[in-house]
Design an enzyme around this catalytic site. Sequence first.
Site, PDB file in Angstrom:
ATOM      1  N   LYS A  86       0.845  -1.198   0.000  1.00 19.19           N
ATOM      2  CA  LYS A  86       0.000   0.000   0.000  1.00 19.19           C
ATOM      3  C   LYS A  86       0.878   1.245   0.000  1.00 19.19           C
ATOM      4  CE  LYS A  86      -3.699   2.096   2.810  1.00 19.19           C
ATOM      5  NZ  LYS A  86      -4.515   1.931   4.044  1.00 19.19           N
ATOM      6  N   SER A 162      -9.251   1.882   3.623  1.00 25.07           N
ATOM      7  CA  SER A 162      -8.452   2.578   2.631  1.00 25.07           C
ATOM      8  C   SER A 162      -7.464   1.682   1.882  1.00 25.07           C
ATOM      9  CB  SER A 162      -7.667   3.712   3.317  1.00 25.07           C
ATOM     10  OG  SER A 162      -6.811   3.196   4.312  1.00 25.07           O
ATOM     11  N   SER A 186      -9.242  -0.300   7.921  1.00 25.01           N
ATOM     12  CA  SER A 186      -8.785  -0.143   6.536  1.00 25.01           C
ATOM     13  C   SER A 186      -8.217  -1.398   5.898  1.00 25.01           C
ATOM     14  CB  SER A 186      -7.743   0.981   6.453  1.00 25.01           C
ATOM     15  OG  SER A 186      -8.366   2.231   6.591  1.00 25.01           O
TER      16      SER A 186
END
Length: 477
Positions: A86, A162, A186
């Site tokens: 990420k 996210s 997330s």
Amino acid sequence: MTLPGDRQSLATMPVSDLVRCYRSGDASPVEAAKEVVARIDGLNDRLNAYCHLDPDTTMREAAASEARWRRGTPLSPVDGVPYGVKDMVGVRGIPTRFGSVALAADTPVAEDAPAVARLREAGAVFLGKTTTSEFGWKGTADSPLTGITRNPWNPALTSGGSSGGAACAAATGMGHFQIGTDGGGSLRIPASFCGVVGMKATFGRVPAWPSGPMFTLSNVGPIARTVDDLGLMLDTIARPDPRDWNAVPETVASRPPVTELSGLRVAFVPDEARCDPDVSLVMRDVIGRLADAGAELTELVLPLEEARRILDPHWQAGTCWLARTIPAERHDLLDEGFRKVAERGEGLSLMAYYEAMMSRQKLGESLQRQLETYDVLLTPCLPILPFAAGRLGPGARAEEDWLDWNPYTFLFNLTRQPALSLPAGTSASGLPIGIQLVARMYEDRRLLMIASLVERLVGFPANVAGDRSASEKSLDR
């Protein structure tokens, strides 16, 4: 390639099978990397899971892994396994952009973050950086920098966030291992929406550096297609790193391993009034299956509203601090929703923040005592199905708060217990629905044992052997 006699490709087969192919010589890390890269080439334009790719590094690392396997000297049990990171986690030589055009972070990072360092030391093969919302501030994965990340089961819908790029990539064979972050759900939100497994371990179990903007709410963790794959990844990235001031030492199990569901003490949160009917149906089905397997089930009410009141000051203060690190003349480039949360943080008093910290302490103590009675806690992961891509939530309000539709995950960021999202069924429209399993602090391995048993019990279709996952097939419709 698809191996003779196998129904799965190298890009989607379980990691244990992939490594078995490496060991036997039936397939190589280079072949696996080529398959994964081909999937990225074919799917990423539609789904937007990756925001940075490094094919030269991918093939160089795959070739080095292939040579080690041929010599019989792999670095670890996951040598040669492809992974993504990420874009909130540092990878040496690549800028970390946090989904933000306001940050202007074009300088390559000098050091790998701990989780990346552990995978690199283990010989895993780096693919690229996956998408996130700006600074991971909300439960979707659209950002001013990279745009909208879409759901592989239906690209008109959100992936969740996210860590949405990570979950999307895992679901479609674009990288077996995915490193994400979780400050309020997330990892688990997009795992639930995309039909994969995501885990927030006990706070500090996976070392993190630099520390996340939400301090002790922030976690780095794994996303993978199955519980076993996620466990292999966690074994690698949870090794200690001296840079993390909050890291917890590895612990020896204080209770015996879990080998069957019979007799397992399960506290469950029915809470059907909050849930979409399809989510309630999946929860009832899981509860029924557990009962049939001999588990001892007890209803439990969680302090969800109290947790929300406690989280808000933490989230607002962290967002406000982040905004202050960015020059004022660049604030117009920030996500509008991010700016609004930061503005609320500006008005937060010191006493209100301190009261939230003290309330968090009491909440953690209370929940820890409750969980002493049970082996595992079962909740829905999310009460809703994936909604339209590009929106903040399922409703029509532009200012909708992602915490309004996500009541179950952030409680365990506040209280630090390990929590895992596991796909358990599908809606009438064919969308994945996840459940959340929670264990006592430091019982991460025990949670994985239980999750593996539950995974086999529910038999989620995306985990059934097949050359193409259900999520990929949906892209053809």
